[in-house]
Scaffold this motif. Structure first.
Motif, PDB file in Angstrom:
ATOM      1  N   PRO A 103      -0.851  -6.430  10.958  1.00  0.00           N
ATOM      2  CA  PRO A 103      -0.134  -5.715   9.899  1.00  0.00           C
ATOM      3  C   PRO A 103      -0.596  -6.066   8.479  1.00  0.00           C
ATOM      4  O   PRO A 103      -0.452  -5.261   7.574  1.00  0.00           O
ATOM      5  N   LEU A 104      -1.177  -7.252   8.303  1.00  0.00           N
ATOM      6  CA  LEU A 104      -1.510  -7.666   6.929  1.00  0.00           C
ATOM      7  C   LEU A 104      -2.583  -6.779   6.310  1.00  0.00           C
ATOM      8  O   LEU A 104      -2.535  -6.454   5.134  1.00  0.00           O
ATOM      9  N   ASN A 105      -3.568  -6.395   7.095  1.00  0.00           N
ATOM     10  CA  ASN A 105      -4.613  -5.538   6.558  1.00  0.00           C
ATOM     11  C   ASN A 105      -4.043  -4.182   6.159  1.00  0.00           C
ATOM     12  O   ASN A 105      -4.447  -3.608   5.159  1.00  0.00           O
ATOM     13  N   ALA A 106      -3.082  -3.704   6.950  1.00  0.00           N
ATOM     14  CA  ALA A 106      -2.451  -2.425   6.628  1.00  0.00           C
ATOM     15  C   ALA A 106      -1.693  -2.532   5.307  1.00  0.00           C
ATOM     16  O   ALA A 106      -1.772  -1.641   4.455  1.00  0.00           O
ATOM     17  N   VAL A 107      -0.993  -3.648   5.124  1.00  0.00           N
ATOM     18  CA  VAL A 107      -0.247  -3.830   3.879  1.00  0.00           C
ATOM     19  C   VAL A 107      -1.208  -3.847   2.693  1.00  0.00           C
ATOM     20  O   VAL A 107      -0.979  -3.213   1.662  1.00  0.00           O
ATOM     21  N   ARG A 108      -2.342  -4.537   2.878  1.00  0.00           N
ATOM     22  CA  ARG A 108      -3.311  -4.587   1.783  1.00  0.00           C
ATOM     23  C   ARG A 108      -3.876  -3.201   1.502  1.00  0.00           C
ATOM     24  O   ARG A 108      -4.087  -2.830   0.343  1.00  0.00           O
ATOM     25  N   PHE A 109      -4.116  -2.444   2.555  1.00  0.00           N
ATOM     26  CA  PHE A 109      -4.628  -1.078   2.376  1.00  0.00           C
ATOM     27  C   PHE A 109      -3.642  -0.247   1.548  1.00  0.00           C
ATOM     28  O   PHE A 109      -4.011   0.348   0.551  1.00  0.00           O
ATOM     29  N   PHE A 110      -2.375  -0.238   1.956  1.00  0.00           N
ATOM     30  CA  PHE A 110      -1.398   0.584   1.254  1.00  0.00           C
ATOM     31  C   PHE A 110      -1.205   0.098  -0.175  1.00  0.00           C
ATOM     32  O   PHE A 110      -0.978   0.885  -1.079  1.00  0.00           O
ATOM     33  N   SER A 111      -1.311  -1.213  -0.375  1.00  0.00           N
ATOM     34  CA  SER A 111      -1.089  -1.665  -1.739  1.00  0.00           C
ATOM     35  C   SER A 111      -2.300  -1.346  -2.608  1.00  0.00           C
ATOM     36  O   SER A 111      -2.142  -1.023  -3.775  1.00  0.00           O
ATOM     37  N   GLU A 112      -3.508  -1.362  -2.028  1.00  0.00           N
ATOM     38  CA  GLU A 112      -4.681  -0.959  -2.821  1.00  0.00           C
ATOM     39  C   GLU A 112      -4.710   0.546  -3.058  1.00  0.00           C
ATOM     40  O   GLU A 112      -5.328   1.014  -3.999  1.00  0.00           O
ATOM     41  N   GLN A 113      -4.038   1.287  -2.182  1.00  0.00           N
ATOM     42  CA  GLN A 113      -3.963   2.732  -2.374  1.00  0.00           C
ATOM     43  C   GLN A 113      -2.823   3.082  -3.320  1.00  0.00           C
ATOM     44  O   GLN A 113      -2.527   4.246  -3.539  1.00  0.00           O
ATOM     45  N   ASP A 114      -2.175   2.044  -3.856  1.00  0.00           N
ATOM     46  CA  ASP A 114      -1.120   2.230  -4.831  1.00  0.00           C
ATOM     47  C   ASP A 114       0.061   3.028  -4.262  1.00  0.00           C
ATOM     48  O   ASP A 114       0.543   3.985  -4.883  1.00  0.00           O
ATOM     49  N   ALA A 115       0.526   2.636  -3.095  1.00  0.00           N
ATOM     50  CA  ALA A 115       1.691   3.292  -2.493  1.00  0.00           C
ATOM     51  C   ALA A 115       2.918   3.048  -3.369  1.00  0.00           C
ATOM     52  O   ALA A 115       2.975   2.075  -4.110  1.00  0.00           O
ATOM     53  N   ASP A 116       3.894   3.957  -3.284  1.00  0.00           N
ATOM     54  CA  ASP A 116       5.089   3.814  -4.112  1.00  0.00           C
ATOM     55  C   ASP A 116       5.931   2.630  -3.666  1.00  0.00           C
ATOM     56  O   ASP A 116       6.617   1.988  -4.458  1.00  0.00           O
ATOM     57  N   GLU A 117       5.891   2.358  -2.393  1.00  0.00           N
ATOM     58  CA  GLU A 117       6.736   1.318  -1.826  1.00  0.00           C
ATOM     59  C   GLU A 117       6.262   1.109  -0.394  1.00  0.00           C
ATOM     60  O   GLU A 117       5.639   2.001   0.184  1.00  0.00           O
ATOM     61  N   ILE A 118       6.526  -0.058   0.182  1.00  0.00           N
ATOM     62  CA  ILE A 118       6.203  -0.257   1.603  1.00  0.00           C
ATOM     63  C   ILE A 118       7.483  -0.676   2.316  1.00  0.00           C
ATOM     64  O   ILE A 118       8.284  -1.434   1.764  1.00  0.00           O
TER      65      ILE A 118
END
Lengths: 230, 364
Positions: free
Chosen positions: A31-46
């Motif tokens: 899951p950590l890589n996914a979190v990093r992906f979404f945060s680098e894609q500037d997601a509104d929230e996770i």
């Protein structure tokens, strides 16, 4: 509040899974890589859901990791039993905790709101649009009684089936009972669906796990985020 | 690490006096030059190219002509672009071992969407893979990329066999990968060594077999002799130019650049940016840039300029260390210990190198 598109991760036993009707379906690995992906894609929230929530100790490491590597707002959903665990996670850096609204959780929710404020708690209501009637009206009343700031409505029947969100059911059965905008989750299938749903005044954000973790309607696991395409 | 004074006068490889110099050039670049000269260079989409495609990818009674392993890096992406536009029916295959960068993930998604290549992903069992990586870190050997480099081709061949497709496309090419000193690497095919090093972290043979670890011999039997699965490397047919290809793909498909070679994986980034330079005093960019100099894609001056800048600055290094530590479920201090710990050589562990001695004894 800003309308948000929220990728959601389901973590079972430290590994991420895509679920279908809340049952394990596609393995997602770390899951950590996914979190990093979404945060680098500037997601509104996770939003992270711990499904096999057992004890604080076992889950601590993974949440610590998630908090350390991302700076975007983080909502943590789990079936918390005591006040200690959610308090610990909020102090660790989790922005909001999500838990099911029920009589059983009444005092836990009240206590959390008293300690951390209403904005720190998301109330979860799970319904199934395959049933004819929406029988959670009492739960919605409890939510406003507890002064929960935002509710998350999850359509378990549409979870992970790539059928599109059941907006007819939402409009006909649920909308009239809602006092304020809520978050929704369950079944989003296409990019334009996000735009349509977010134009609805009663929807403050759309969550999805399957859509953001797969391509071609679930045929292959591949992360993606829609922000630039919506 | 890079030392301008001892570098070869043509490329940027260290030019030891022990290595024979031919016409003022080091063994690495003169060897690479000879290999490149033998390489054919036909221009893409010409008649000659189409002939090559027709011979290499015959249309059999299958839904697909070939499987292409997509990593999100430039080599495999460009190969996919060339072949798809030449009419080869491709099936994309991606192995995810948990270290994909954001750019790599987006590149695979965009290529699949824009070029209409169906894609299948295989997610490696992360818990076992993580344990294996920690075992390798603990072992202190130089090639920390062995777990992924071992599994990727094996899983791709396995998938090809399951799909009944006997052609695999690889993005490997001489133009950008002609130089790599043997002492900087170790064969990732050595299953015996993987079992031995796995034992350092209590990984059983069965767990590793489940992960996909296979011996070279069984792979040879299964795929080369029984199933006849072949690998083609189309980029070796053309004059492959890295920067130009990146530009072309970014214009066509919004392809995103990810920095140095092989850095589409965060693990490789950590390995080449922190572990190798700090523990082994090796800067792998030297080899990559030298390959590019030999194939005339980079000038020696630019290479020297870029080598003077470290891969990570202090702040980037710190955040990368925190990320890698969290992923491997270690403390940053433990990770630092692994970097500072004693160097160990691959020959200190069990492996195929022992077979060589055996071969010598029986006179093979």
């Amino acid at each position: 509040m800003k309308r948000r598109i929220i990728p959601s991760l389901t973590i079972i036993n430290n590994e991420s899974w895509i679920t279908q009707n809340f049952q394990k379906n596609i393995y997602g690995g770390d899951p950590l890589n996914a979190v990093r992906f979404f945060s680098e894609q500037d997601a509104d929230e996770i939003c992270v859901s711990l499904v096999d929530y057992r004890s604080l100790e076992e889950q601590r490491k993974i949440i610590e990791g998630i908090v350390d590597i991302t700076s975007i707002p983080l909502t943590l959903a789990a079936s918390f039993r005591t006040i200690d665990d959610p308090s610990f996670f909020i102090r660790l850096g989790v922005d909001r905790v999500a838990l099911t609204i029920s009589e059983k959780n009444r005092y836990l929710i009240l206590e959390l709101i008293r300690n951390f404020g209403a904005q720190a708690v998301v109330g979860v209501i799970k319904y199934d649009s395959r049933e004819v009637d929406f029988n959670h009206i009492a739960t919605l009343q409890l939510s406003s009684e507890l002064e929960i700031s935002e509710n998350l409505l999850i359509d378990v029947g549409r979870d992970g089936v790539f059928n599109g969100f059941n907006i007819d059911y939402f409009n006909k059965k649920i909308a009239k009972h809602l006092e304020k905008p809520c978050l929704i989750r369950g079944g989003v299938q296409k990019v334009d669906e996000f735009t349509k749903l977010l134009n609805n005044d009663l929807i403050s954000g759309v969550l999805s796990s399957s859509y953001f973790s797969t391509i071609n309607n679930g045929s292959a696991f591949l992360l993606n985020y829609v922000k630039d395409r919506v | 690490m890079f030392n301008e004074n001892s570098a070869c006068s043509f490329c940027v490889m260290p030019n030891d006096s022990s290595l024979q110099e031919i016409l003022g050039r080091c063994v690495y670049c003169s060897k690479a030059q000879r290999a490149l000269e033998k390489n054919s260079t036909i221009s893409p989409f010409s008649q000659e190219w189409q002939n090559y495609i027709d011979v290499e990818f015959p249309k059999l009674n299958n839904d697909f002509d070939a499987i292409i392993g997509l990593s999100g890096g430039i080599d495999s992406s460009y190969a996919a672009h060339l072949l798809k536009l030449s009419g080869v029916r491709l099936l994309g295959f991606h192995v995810d071992c948990g270290w994909n960068t954001t750019e790599a993930i987006n590149n695979i998604g965009n290529l699949s969407r824009e070029l209409n290549i169906p894609i299948v992903t295989k997610i490696i069992n992360w818990e076992v893979f993580r344990e294996l990586q920690v075992a390798y870190l603990r072992s202190g050997v130089i090639n920390q990329d062995v777990p992924q480099d071992h599994l990727f081709p094996i899983l791709t061949r396995k998938f090809a066999r399951e799909m009944g497709i006997n052609k695999i496309v690889s993005g490997w090419n001489l133009a950008t990968e002609s130089i790599l000193p043997v002492e900087w690497a170790y064969s990732p095919r050595d299953a015996r060594q993987i079992f031995d090093i796995g034992r350092l972290n209590n990984l059983s043979r069965n767990e590793l077999l489940d992960l996909g670890v296979r011996s070279q011999f069984s792979e040879f039997l299964r795929y080369n002799s029984l199933n006849k699965i072949h690998t083609s490397r189309p980029l070796n047919q053309i004059d492959f130019h890295r920067d130009k290809s990146e530009e072309e793909l970014s214009k066509l498909y919004g392809w995103q650049s990810y920095g140095n070679k092989h850095e589409e994986s965060r693990w490789t980034k950590f390995h080449q940016g922190i572990l190798l330079p700090e523990k082994w005093k090796i800067d792998k960019r030297i080899a990559h840039f030298s390959s590019l100099i030999v194939s005339k894609q980079m000038t020696r001056e630019v290479a020297i300029q870029r080598l003077r800048v470290p891969i990570f600055d202090a702040a980037e290094r710190a955040s990368e260390m925190i990320f890698v530590a969290h992923k491997l479920r270690l403390d940053v201090a433990t990770l630092e210990e692994f970097i500072a710990s004693e160097k160990r050589y691959h020959s200190e562990f069990a492996g195929y190198h022992q077979m060589r001695k055996f071969k010598k004894v029986i006179g093979l």
